[in-house]
Design a protein around this motif. Sequence first.
Motif, PDB file in Angstrom:
ATOM      1  N   THR A  47       0.848  -1.187   0.000  1.00  0.00           N
ATOM      2  CA  THR A  47       0.000   0.000   0.000  1.00  0.00           C
ATOM      3  C   THR A  47       0.889   1.245   0.000  1.00  0.00           C
ATOM      4  O   THR A  47       2.101   1.158  -0.248  1.00  0.00           O
ATOM      5  N   ALA A  48       0.309   2.410   0.251  1.00  0.00           N
ATOM      6  CA  ALA A  48       1.054   3.669   0.229  1.00  0.00           C
ATOM      7  C   ALA A  48       1.555   4.029   1.628  1.00  0.00           C
ATOM      8  O   ALA A  48       0.827   3.880   2.617  1.00  0.00           O
ATOM      9  N   ALA A  49       2.766   4.535   1.697  1.00  0.00           N
ATOM     10  CA  ALA A  49       3.347   4.915   2.983  1.00  0.00           C
ATOM     11  C   ALA A  49       2.584   6.063   3.628  1.00  0.00           C
ATOM     12  O   ALA A  49       2.471   6.130   4.859  1.00  0.00           O
ATOM     13  N   HIS A  50       2.040   6.971   2.806  1.00  0.00           N
ATOM     14  CA  HIS A  50       1.428   8.163   3.400  1.00  0.00           C
ATOM     15  C   HIS A  50       0.147   7.862   4.177  1.00  0.00           C
ATOM     16  O   HIS A  50      -0.360   8.727   4.895  1.00  0.00           O
ATOM     17  N   LEU A  51      -0.375   6.643   4.060  1.00  0.00           N
ATOM     18  CA  LEU A  51      -1.536   6.269   4.874  1.00  0.00           C
ATOM     19  C   LEU A  51      -1.197   6.235   6.356  1.00  0.00           C
ATOM     20  O   LEU A  51      -2.088   6.307   7.199  1.00  0.00           O
TER      21      LEU A  51
END
Length: 402
Positions: A47-51
């Motif tokens: 998934t995306a790190a910024h989550l």
Amino acid sequence: MVTTASFYADQRSRALSGQGYDGVVRVSSGGYFGTGVLLYGGQAVLTAAHLFANSAAAASVYFETSSGAQTVSASSVTILSGYEPGAANNDLALVWLSTAAPTTANRYAPYRGSDEIGQTMTLVGYGLAGSGDTGTTSADPGAPVRLKGANQFDADATALKSALGVEMGWTPLAGGQLVADFDNGASAQDALGRLIAHPGTGLGLDEGLIAPGDSGGPAFINGSIAGIASYTASLQNGATNPDIDAVSNSSFGEIGAWQRVSHYQQWIDQSLRAHYLNAPGTPQQVQKSVAEGGSGTTYAYFLLQFTGVRSDPSQLLSVDYTTRDGSAEAGSDYLAAKGTLRLYPGEDQAVIAVEIIGDALAETDETFYLDVTNPVGGSFGPDVVTLTAMRTIVNDDGGIWT
């Protein structure tokens, strides 16, 4: 997921269970949610790190599959080293599951090629719905819905930076991000045609773009993960502004960006290998018989070793592999696996893990096979085109009566 079609209730836009998207999941952390995708082996979600900007201490993963809905807690989260929030570089994370993923959830491998630009991809996610004319709705009623759309990877994000300069306030990592614009068939909203002379007016009613909630969601090419959704942008160059409403809301004329998964496949592969439990490190440690277990999945391991010498220390080696039924059947006794195993610089061996499905049924011991073909950078020996290994799934549920 914003699409050109009608609202999310339109079946064209729904990523329903049983359509091959049951490994696309909703990831929740710190009061926010995004999307993720289950990787091969079933132990981690990409998934995306910024989550996890607020907290990576607690996360959960929601699965929707043909067998129903299930939430699995995360045991930990790994953020890719070098993540840059301001430029969205290295915006990837791995969510490690505390228990086995549902066996009915699809597993996916990274896209291995370098030819993504110009290819059509399918984007899937749990983000807000809407239309390209109006952008996202402020909120969808009820629980988030898994949606899908299509688009085309148009360029490396560095091409945008090169053309726009200071008009683009961040600097993408070369080779690390792919971009696509949201077209409605009109040249006025052809963002990349107008901004970087890369014309194209879209895929009609199938065209889509990511929206809030799609962060971390996959873009598939031929069933492999080619991109992970990262951000959208409304860009202009002087008086040239292709956004249909000049508002950053995932409407026509805007641009989406995905982390280029092929650029990060070594990190993904080696992270998964490091987390395999009790994986063999030598041929003597390989177990050719595996107890099936009472539930969930366990692993049968196959060890591939390279005994030659690389002509170049940076050379990549690879083989293709696929499972094959013996007396054991894929889907009921084990999960079919097919893909490419790469040995990266400094690696001379790696394991292939196949998930064994546990149950409480008394049955005979059963076997299945793994065929390994197409060696690149090495060979199997004179006139050998396929290597085959067998594993036995041992019944651990009592005797068989007839």
